[in-house]
Design a protein around this motif. Structure first.
Motif, PDB file in Angstrom:
ATOM      1  N   ASP A   1      -6.929   4.249  -6.460  1.00  0.00           N
ATOM      2  CA  ASP A   1      -6.100   4.021  -5.277  1.00  0.00           C
ATOM      3  C   ASP A   1      -4.720   3.608  -5.759  1.00  0.00           C
ATOM      4  O   ASP A   1      -4.554   3.124  -6.882  1.00  0.00           O
ATOM      5  CB  ASP A   1      -6.717   2.922  -4.410  1.00  0.00           C
ATOM      6  CG  ASP A   1      -5.991   2.762  -3.080  1.00  0.00           C
ATOM      7  OD1 ASP A   1      -5.453   3.768  -2.598  1.00  0.00           O
ATOM      8  OD2 ASP A   1      -5.977   1.638  -2.548  1.00  0.00           O
ATOM      9  N   PHE A   2      -3.706   3.800  -4.880  1.00  0.00           N
ATOM     10  CA  PHE A   2      -2.339   3.477  -5.276  1.00  0.00           C
ATOM     11  C   PHE A   2      -1.826   2.253  -4.528  1.00  0.00           C
ATOM     12  O   PHE A   2      -2.068   2.081  -3.326  1.00  0.00           O
ATOM     13  CB  PHE A   2      -1.400   4.660  -5.018  1.00  0.00           C
ATOM     14  CG  PHE A   2      -1.357   5.623  -6.157  1.00  0.00           C
ATOM     15  CD1 PHE A   2      -0.447   5.465  -7.186  1.00  0.00           C
ATOM     16  CD2 PHE A   2      -2.267   6.668  -6.216  1.00  0.00           C
ATOM     17  CE1 PHE A   2      -0.412   6.350  -8.249  1.00  0.00           C
ATOM     18  CE2 PHE A   2      -2.243   7.555  -7.265  1.00  0.00           C
ATOM     19  CZ  PHE A   2      -1.321   7.405  -8.295  1.00  0.00           C
ATOM     20  N   GLN A   3      -1.083   1.430  -5.265  1.00  0.00           N
ATOM     21  CA  GLN A   3      -0.365   0.302  -4.685  1.00  0.00           C
ATOM     22  C   GLN A   3       0.999   0.198  -5.359  1.00  0.00           C
ATOM     23  O   GLN A   3       1.229   0.773  -6.427  1.00  0.00           O
ATOM     24  CB  GLN A   3      -1.134  -1.011  -4.866  1.00  0.00           C
ATOM     25  CG  GLN A   3      -2.383  -1.122  -4.028  1.00  0.00           C
ATOM     26  CD  GLN A   3      -2.992  -2.509  -4.137  1.00  0.00           C
ATOM     27  OE1 GLN A   3      -3.122  -3.078  -5.211  1.00  0.00           O
ATOM     28  NE2 GLN A   3      -3.366  -3.059  -2.988  1.00  0.00           N
ATOM     29  N   LEU A   4       1.904  -0.542  -4.708  1.00  0.00           N
ATOM     30  CA  LEU A   4       3.182  -0.890  -5.323  1.00  0.00           C
ATOM     31  C   LEU A   4       2.988  -2.245  -5.981  1.00  0.00           C
ATOM     32  O   LEU A   4       2.702  -3.243  -5.309  1.00  0.00           O
ATOM     33  CB  LEU A   4       4.290  -0.954  -4.275  1.00  0.00           C
ATOM     34  CG  LEU A   4       5.696  -1.141  -4.846  1.00  0.00           C
ATOM     35  CD1 LEU A   4       6.188   0.161  -5.478  1.00  0.00           C
ATOM     36  CD2 LEU A   4       6.671  -1.603  -3.769  1.00  0.00           C
ATOM     37  N   VAL A   5       3.129  -2.297  -7.297  1.00  0.00           N
ATOM     38  CA  VAL A   5       2.764  -3.486  -8.069  1.00  0.00           C
ATOM     39  C   VAL A   5       3.891  -3.828  -9.033  1.00  0.00           C
ATOM     40  O   VAL A   5       4.525  -2.940  -9.617  1.00  0.00           O
ATOM     41  CB  VAL A   5       1.449  -3.258  -8.850  1.00  0.00           C
ATOM     42  CG1 VAL A   5       1.032  -4.529  -9.585  1.00  0.00           C
ATOM     43  CG2 VAL A   5       0.339  -2.799  -7.918  1.00  0.00           C
ATOM     44  N   ARG A   6       4.126  -5.112  -9.213  1.00  0.00           N
ATOM     45  CA  ARG A   6       5.134  -5.570 -10.168  1.00  0.00           C
ATOM     46  C   ARG A   6       4.677  -5.288 -11.589  1.00  0.00           C
ATOM     47  O   ARG A   6       3.530  -5.543 -11.956  1.00  0.00           O
ATOM     48  CB  ARG A   6       5.390  -7.069  -9.992  1.00  0.00           C
ATOM     49  CG  ARG A   6       6.419  -7.629 -10.965  1.00  0.00           C
ATOM     50  CD  ARG A   6       6.589  -9.128 -10.785  1.00  0.00           C
ATOM     51  NE  ARG A   6       7.482  -9.666 -11.794  1.00  0.00           N
ATOM     52  CZ  ARG A   6       7.098 -10.044 -13.014  1.00  0.00           C
ATOM     53  NH1 ARG A   6       5.830  -9.949 -13.366  1.00  0.00           N
ATOM     54  NH2 ARG A   6       7.979 -10.518 -13.880  1.00  0.00           N
ATOM     55  N   ASN A   7       5.584  -4.760 -12.389  1.00  0.00           N
ATOM     56  CA  ASN A   7       5.287  -4.476 -13.795  1.00  0.00           C
ATOM     57  C   ASN A   7       5.037  -5.775 -14.548  1.00  0.00           C
ATOM     58  O   ASN A   7       5.929  -6.621 -14.659  1.00  0.00           O
ATOM     59  CB  ASN A   7       6.460  -3.720 -14.428  1.00  0.00           C
ATOM     60  CG  ASN A   7       6.193  -3.316 -15.867  1.00  0.00           C
ATOM     61  OD1 ASN A   7       5.098  -3.507 -16.388  1.00  0.00           O
ATOM     62  ND2 ASN A   7       7.202  -2.745 -16.497  1.00  0.00           N
ATOM     63  N   ASP A   8       3.831  -5.939 -15.063  1.00  0.00           N
ATOM     64  CA  ASP A   8       3.498  -7.164 -15.792  1.00  0.00           C
ATOM     65  C   ASP A   8       3.705  -7.027 -17.294  1.00  0.00           C
ATOM     66  O   ASP A   8       3.422  -7.942 -18.067  1.00  0.00           O
ATOM     67  CB  ASP A   8       2.063  -7.608 -15.493  1.00  0.00           C
ATOM     68  CG  ASP A   8       1.013  -6.580 -15.936  1.00  0.00           C
ATOM     69  OD1 ASP A   8       1.376  -5.609 -16.645  1.00  0.00           O
ATOM     70  OD2 ASP A   8      -0.165  -6.758 -15.574  1.00  0.00           O
ATOM     71  N   GLY A   9       4.199  -5.864 -17.731  1.00  0.00           N
ATOM     72  CA  GLY A   9       4.524  -5.670 -19.140  1.00  0.00           C
ATOM     73  C   GLY A   9       3.353  -5.318 -20.024  1.00  0.00           C
ATOM     74  O   GLY A   9       3.524  -5.143 -21.238  1.00  0.00           O
ATOM     75  N   THR A  10       2.148  -5.180 -19.457  1.00  0.00           N
ATOM     76  CA  THR A  10       0.979  -4.881 -20.272  1.00  0.00           C
ATOM     77  C   THR A  10       0.865  -3.387 -20.528  1.00  0.00           C
ATOM     78  O   THR A  10       1.384  -2.559 -19.773  1.00  0.00           O
ATOM     79  CB  THR A  10      -0.301  -5.380 -19.599  1.00  0.00           C
ATOM     80  OG1 THR A  10      -0.484  -4.665 -18.360  1.00  0.00           O
ATOM     81  CG2 THR A  10      -0.221  -6.875 -19.314  1.00  0.00           C
TER      82      THR A  10
ATOM     83  N   ASP B   1       0.855  -1.174   0.000  1.00  0.00           N
ATOM     84  CA  ASP B   1       0.000   0.000   0.000  1.00  0.00           C
ATOM     85  C   ASP B   1       0.898   1.232   0.000  1.00  0.00           C
ATOM     86  O   ASP B   1       2.061   1.155   0.399  1.00  0.00           O
ATOM     87  CB  ASP B   1      -0.910  -0.010   1.233  1.00  0.00           C
ATOM     88  CG  ASP B   1      -2.041   0.996   1.118  1.00  0.00           C
ATOM     89  OD1 ASP B   1      -2.320   1.435  -0.015  1.00  0.00           O
ATOM     90  OD2 ASP B   1      -2.640   1.333   2.149  1.00  0.00           O
ATOM     91  N   VAL B   2       0.374   2.393  -0.431  1.00  0.00           N
ATOM     92  CA  VAL B   2       1.199   3.592  -0.578  1.00  0.00           C
ATOM     93  C   VAL B   2       0.555   4.738   0.193  1.00  0.00           C
ATOM     94  O   VAL B   2      -0.642   4.997   0.061  1.00  0.00           O
ATOM     95  CB  VAL B   2       1.377   3.977  -2.061  1.00  0.00           C
ATOM     96  CG1 VAL B   2       2.411   5.093  -2.191  1.00  0.00           C
ATOM     97  CG2 VAL B   2       1.803   2.772  -2.889  1.00  0.00           C
TER      98      VAL B   2
END
Length: 477
Positions: free
Chosen positions: A408-417, A363-364
């Motif tokens: 809303d903001f989260q820290l998320v792994r880049n899935d390349g999409t 969470d951010v």
């Protein structure tokens, strides 16, 4: 005391190690345009040091830490720590794998537990371009070994005789109730399934063996197609003309003062422009990191030379047991573009100037007292959608970006999409409350900006003076 106990004790106690000076001329690259070398390694103990790091060299002896010395991959599986990585390239150069020990000493794993009831799996990542990596997965390599108690220091080499990879690693299978690591192997084509593990190297009696790495020789050099270096109380060298065939004992490096009580983690590198090799060895006993010994014939024990003072430089980060890849020009271009020098930055709130943007459990929010927390550090990258925009990559979770979802903001792994790229991209504009600061406008919702509300990061329209303050930040160190 066995080599293993010496090795474990050295984690906590430094032992002095001195070498007799030998002459070694610093080599020059054949041409300025020649691509260089990439080293994959870990840096030390703890949850931060036991992750994946990259370093680059133009000459194979002087190294620069990529990504400003921060890790480039972080394990999210198993023990959530990784050591002893190997970087594997397919023969066609269209796939790459990272394989590593699933172990995090000092962050949940005990020494005894890691030896006698450790992870039987290794951690694997896959890539098609050397810069964009899959999520990690666990590959159980030692579960089928009777009384196998762990899986350490994996390596792999393409075997043309069987048209697949020989994957090999160390597992503790006790002898008469006492610790004994031996090298096992299995075959694989995809690092997802393996054949039944078989014993690969087993020294006589109670002698253990943990680290080994094989290098393939070009035609006309030495008497063997393959040479392997192993840590088994010595740094033992063996030669063979078949990866799974008979290996001949060639000798060890005790003649130049190097034994398994001092060094481990042998790591081969061939100089691109000549028939000369470096065998990098990890000075674990003195906590000195890697040092190179050089030879014009890896199979000739008497040709190895210690480095002269000042002939090499390993960069800022300590380099621990890893592997080196000779890059192609295309690979080098991609790697250096992906991990340029981009200093870590923080985002300071305009109207709560003792608070900074940080992530916590993905969470951010904005928080106080974060000056020493890597959770509040980000690399401001060129926007994932293209030039002229920015994206925020976490320093301690490389590959993870600030992304909005349902505002809303989260820290998320880049899935390349494309959707991820759009959600994680922003226009940096003059601060809405103070033009000397900055505000960040959403790329795909240009009527909305990053702002905090009740200390949580949101993506909102900005219509009031309070909201303008909430949406204004200073980019600072």
């Amino acid at each position: 005391m066995s080599r293993l106990l010496t090795r474990l004790a050295a984690i906590f106690v430094a032992v002095g190690l001195f070498f007799t000076s030998q002459s070694l001329a610093t080599p020059q690259r054949a041409a300025a345009a020649d691509p260089g070398y990439l080293m994959l390694h870990f840096t030390g103990e703890g949850s931060t040091g036991q992750q994946m790091y990259l370093s680059h060299s133009t000459d194979g002896l002087h190294w620069n830490d990529l990504n400003d010395g921060a890790s480039i991959l972080r394990s999210t599986v198993g023990t959530r720590g990784v050591r002893d990585p190997a970087l594997v390239r397919s023969p066609a150069g269209d796939k790459y794998w990272i394989i590593a020990t699933d172990l995090c000493w000092g962050c949940g794993s005990t020494v005894d537990g890691s030896i006698n009831n450790g992870s039987r799996s290794i951690v694997v990542w896959e890539s098609t371009d050397l810069v964009n990596w899959s999520q990690p997965w666990l590959l159980n390599v030692a579960g089928a070994i009777p009384d196998g108690r762990n899986a350490w220091a994996p390596e792999a080499i393409w075997n043309p005789a069987t048209n697949d990879y020989v994957l090999y690693w160390a597992t503790n299978v006790p002898l008469d109730g006492k610790t004994k690591h031996r090298i096992f192997y299995a075959r694989t084509s995809d690092f997802r399934t393996i054949t039944t593990p078989q014993t690969y190297i087993d020294r006589p009696g109670t002698q253990e063996l943990i680290d080994t790495q094989i290098v393939e020789m070009p035609a006309g050099v030495g008497n063997y197609r393959y040479v392997r270096a192993s840590g088994d109380g010595q740094i033992t060298l063996e030669g063979s003309n078949s990866i799974l065939g008979t290996w001949t004992h060639l000798g060890n490096l005790s003649g130049i003062g190097l034994t398994g009580a001092q060094v481990e983690g042998p790591m081969w590198m061939k100089f691109r422009d000549r028939n000369e090799w470096t065998l990098y060895l990890d000075q674990y006993a003195s906590r000195g990191g890697y040092m190179p010994v050089t030879t014009a014939d890896p199979s000739a024990v008497g040709t190895y030379e210690l480095p002269a003072s000042g002939s090499y430089n390993l960069g800022v980060n300590k380099k621990r047991h890893g592997s080196i890849l000779n890059l192609t020009a295309a690979e080098e271009s991609r790697v250096l573009a992906r991990w340029p020098s981009t200093p870590a930055k923080r985002l300071q709130s305009y109207n709560f100037q003792d608070r900074y943007v940080r992530h916590a459990n993905y969470d951010v929010r904005i928080d106080q007292n974060v000056s020493t927390s890597p959770d509040s550090q980000f690399r401001i990258r060129p926007g994932l959608t293209g030039s002229g925009t920015v994206s925020f990559e976490s320093v301690n979770f490389p590959g993870y970006f600030l992304r909005h979802s349902n505002y809303d903001f989260q820290l998320v792994r880049n899935d390349g999409t494309a959707q991820f790229a759009a959600d994680a991209t922003f226009n940096q504009v003059a601060g809405l409350a103070d033009s000397t600061w900055s505000s960040f406008q959403s790329y795909n919702h240009p009527d909305r900006y990053i702002r905090h509300y009740a200390y949580q990061l949101k993506l909102d329209p900005i219509t009031t003076a309070t909201a303008r303050g909430d949406a204004t930040f200073r980019v600072t160190n």
